[in-house]
Design a protein around this motif. Sequence first.
Motif, PDB file in Angstrom:
ATOM      1  N   UNK A 189       1.295  -5.086  11.900  1.00  0.00           N
ATOM      2  CA  UNK A 189       1.787  -4.574  10.617  1.00  0.00           C
ATOM      3  C   UNK A 189       0.770  -3.644   9.960  1.00  0.00           C
ATOM      4  N   UNK A 190      -0.511  -3.992  10.046  1.00  0.00           N
ATOM      5  CA  UNK A 190      -1.534  -3.109   9.482  1.00  0.00           C
ATOM      6  C   UNK A 190      -1.542  -1.784  10.233  1.00  0.00           C
ATOM      7  N   UNK A 191      -1.380  -1.841  11.547  1.00  0.00           N
ATOM      8  CA  UNK A 191      -1.335  -0.605  12.333  1.00  0.00           C
ATOM      9  C   UNK A 191      -0.191   0.291  11.862  1.00  0.00           C
ATOM     10  N   UNK A 192       0.959  -0.296  11.572  1.00  0.00           N
ATOM     11  CA  UNK A 192       2.087   0.498  11.069  1.00  0.00           C
ATOM     12  C   UNK A 192       1.698   1.261   9.811  1.00  0.00           C
ATOM     13  N   UNK A 193       1.024   0.585   8.884  1.00  0.00           N
ATOM     14  CA  UNK A 193       0.640   1.240   7.636  1.00  0.00           C
ATOM     15  C   UNK A 193      -0.440   2.287   7.897  1.00  0.00           C
ATOM     16  N   UNK A 194      -1.397   1.958   8.750  1.00  0.00           N
ATOM     17  CA  UNK A 194      -2.430   2.939   9.093  1.00  0.00           C
ATOM     18  C   UNK A 194      -1.799   4.188   9.709  1.00  0.00           C
ATOM     19  N   UNK A 195      -0.780   3.999  10.540  1.00  0.00           N
ATOM     20  CA  UNK A 195      -0.104   5.151  11.142  1.00  0.00           C
ATOM     21  C   UNK A 195       0.578   6.003  10.077  1.00  0.00           C
ATOM     22  N   UNK A 196       1.185   5.352   9.095  1.00  0.00           N
ATOM     23  CA  UNK A 196       1.808   6.093   7.997  1.00  0.00           C
ATOM     24  C   UNK A 196       0.756   6.882   7.214  1.00  0.00           C
ATOM     25  N   UNK A 251       2.758  -5.111   0.174  1.00  0.00           N
ATOM     26  CA  UNK A 251       2.367  -4.637  -1.157  1.00  0.00           C
ATOM     27  C   UNK A 251       1.504  -3.387  -1.025  1.00  0.00           C
ATOM     28  N   UNK A 252       0.540  -3.430  -0.121  1.00  0.00           N
ATOM     29  CA  UNK A 252      -0.372  -2.294   0.042  1.00  0.00           C
ATOM     30  C   UNK A 252       0.343  -1.081   0.615  1.00  0.00           C
ATOM     31  N   UNK A 253       1.366  -1.297   1.405  1.00  0.00           N
ATOM     32  CA  UNK A 253       2.164  -0.173   1.917  1.00  0.00           C
ATOM     33  C   UNK A 253       2.709   0.654   0.752  1.00  0.00           C
ATOM     34  N   UNK A 254       3.127  -0.040  -0.323  1.00  0.00           N
ATOM     35  CA  UNK A 254       3.650   0.652  -1.508  1.00  0.00           C
ATOM     36  C   UNK A 254       2.522   1.263  -2.335  1.00  0.00           C
ATOM     37  N   UNK A 271      -8.059   0.900  -3.189  1.00  0.00           N
ATOM     38  CA  UNK A 271      -7.857  -0.553  -3.222  1.00  0.00           C
ATOM     39  C   UNK A 271      -6.891  -1.042  -2.149  1.00  0.00           C
ATOM     40  N   UNK A 272      -5.837  -0.273  -1.870  1.00  0.00           N
ATOM     41  CA  UNK A 272      -4.881  -0.692  -0.845  1.00  0.00           C
ATOM     42  C   UNK A 272      -5.554  -0.760   0.520  1.00  0.00           C
ATOM     43  N   UNK A 273      -6.360   0.239   0.852  1.00  0.00           N
ATOM     44  CA  UNK A 273      -7.025   0.260   2.155  1.00  0.00           C
ATOM     45  C   UNK A 273      -8.019  -0.891   2.286  1.00  0.00           C
ATOM     46  N   UNK A 274      -8.704  -1.220   1.190  1.00  0.00           N
ATOM     47  CA  UNK A 274      -9.650  -2.343   1.222  1.00  0.00           C
ATOM     48  C   UNK A 274      -8.943  -3.632   1.603  1.00  0.00           C
TER      49      UNK A 274
END
Length: 726
Positions: free
Chosen positions: A556-563, A526-529, A537-540
């Motif tokens: 999975x969090x690392x993937x989003x952080x990389x994006x 959800x936060x990725x979107x 709010x997504x980063x929190x």
Amino acid sequence: MYEEYEPAPGGGFRVAAPEQVEPKDVEQEFEPPEVPEREQPAASVHVKELGVLVAEPSGPVTIHPVRRVLDQLESHPVDRKAIRSDASYCEAPEWTAAELRMEQILKTSALMLVVAPRGSGATTFCQRQLALHTPSDVEIKVTEVDWDRPTIGKLPTEKNRAYLLDLQDQECDRLEQPFLTGLQKYGEDLAEVGSFLVMTITPELWADLTGYRLGKLEVVRLTGLPDAVAVLRQHLRAERRDELIRYTEGAAIQDALRTALPVRAVRLAGELIELADRLRRRAVEEGLDEGTVTARIEAEFGQLAVGWEAELDQRFGDPLPSGSANGQTAAAVPFKPEERYLAMALALRGSAPASKVQGDADRLAAAIGGESEEGRGTKRSPDLRQVFARAGLRSQLAAIGARVELTGRAEFTSPGYGQAMLPHVWGQYDDRIRKCLIRWMVSCVGTRGEAADDPVVRTMIQLIASFQDASKLQDVKERGMAVGRPDIVVAVMVAAARDESLRKRARQLLYDWATAPDNKLLVVEVCRELVEDQPGPALTRLRRVADSGGAEALAKVLEVFQEIAQDPELTDWLARAAQGWPRQADGAATPAANLATLALLGVVRDDVPWASAESRSEAELARSLGDLLTDFERYPKVAQTICWWVLKSPRGEVRDRALNALRAAFRGHSGLNALFALLVMLGDIRDPDGGSPADRLRAAVIEDEPELAALISPLEVSADEVPVSP
């Protein structure tokens, strides 16, 4: 005591003091990590609370009071300029006196309670008052509620902040005398650091405070409601659809909205825009003139605003005895049971092939009857003689007020009728039927990968928003996960977080789910979107997922952080956010902060790694690397990423800066296993002069550290054991 190095304005670095320091004079020796030979002049300071020490390179140590506690409520910033320039904001004459009172309170007090009904626009109103009447250097933040009961220790305490906290939950937000008493001292503490807190509270929660002592707490009541028609028109102007304002001028519409909540007016503005666009597209297809189009928009919007309750009451009333119509018109004759299913199935999508509508109707009948999807799959086919004895599908659709095009696509003759139908049914029946409807709607969503654009998801959100019933988001989650369709849950939660009336409660659910083992991956998706339009709010929530552990969740969090890190507009933002995150009780960096470091090491700008750029603080980089290497086996490909980062750093000053930062990171003898791995990886790389980055790292780290040399010299590691993966 642990050291928390951060770049300080004007040079030098700051070091976080221990968590509990008794008030006393202390002598502080400070030594930056990259120049261990250099001592800073000692200075005597008086420490009154947990603080941040700042050492200037050539000056004394100073202290800036700030409490940074992991257990405090999370807050995310909102842009002051955006609040003040919000074109959709509607001035409410009903609240002029409250605005003047809030302005005066903010001049003399750091804390106030604002009593207002849910859905009245109080949050938007309070944000605006903070933007207008607090100093320009104060950052405005919305605070997320995360407690079983209000606790003073969880309230935020940063310097130069204006916090807004909404209390709405009857169970978790109920105020008690100890909390109210503590608020007064808390308000004084806020004033000392130039901060503010405005707490909105619903009348229901306020009523529970009868007889409590409020002391000097400032209270503002928002009486009356902003005019819904004015709110509707202002939102149309903000969307640059002034031409649609004419449709809001009818007496019937103004009567219908006289007592409506502002949140309904906001939804109605969106519905009017959607209606007008749809009818104009159809007019082009059918070759209709402007007068006909205008008349249709006026008629359908008028019905949309006034509602279909009277007719729907009759349509979903008790079925009449066979052969009797009791003088009712055909349009008002109660639906037969099978017609109810068909009508609701068409209302679910608004427009769909007739065969799909029939399939959805069958699913609804099964859901109401308590059948499972598996049971439906083994059910015996119906007697075709009975099917043929009934009216055909087109005739059945016509009987419920729908038309079927030659292409076989069905829709109600008045779309607003279908939009009103499901909310009517939802409001008429208890939670047993509502759970069946949720189960049915989830079963009707299309194939994987298309849930976000499925009209069923849109209908679910509209339905839940109409009743402000965020608890049904939990039901959607449970059902979607039960049938193996997390993509449906993700689509619904993303839409809910973007819906103006559901946003806060959807975010709160995501916040709560972020630490639940079964829900973490859901929250990440959800936060990725949401990073695109709600990065704070997504980063929190991503941070909460990471800090609560789990190898798969960390990956999975690392993937989003990389994006996020790869987005040029968000790279610096992510770095600043991670730098400001509190450390753990033992002084270690949080998993989220380490993942952010790992993601940032993979960013390259203009052929130079972002982390190696001259503008980056070497001390901050060294601290972040040290944190990451201390627990490097917990995170994916740490050694490979660092090796890749070093090799991507151009030879010369840039690579020297990277190796110096690594040297400082390894000084504390942390991450020795990572050091071994790096030496092996870098040993295969040769510079033109025949040297190797591994030789330089060994010289920088080991030769000046006899203890490290003693540990590493006898160690032999095969290069094949640690492959480089840039």
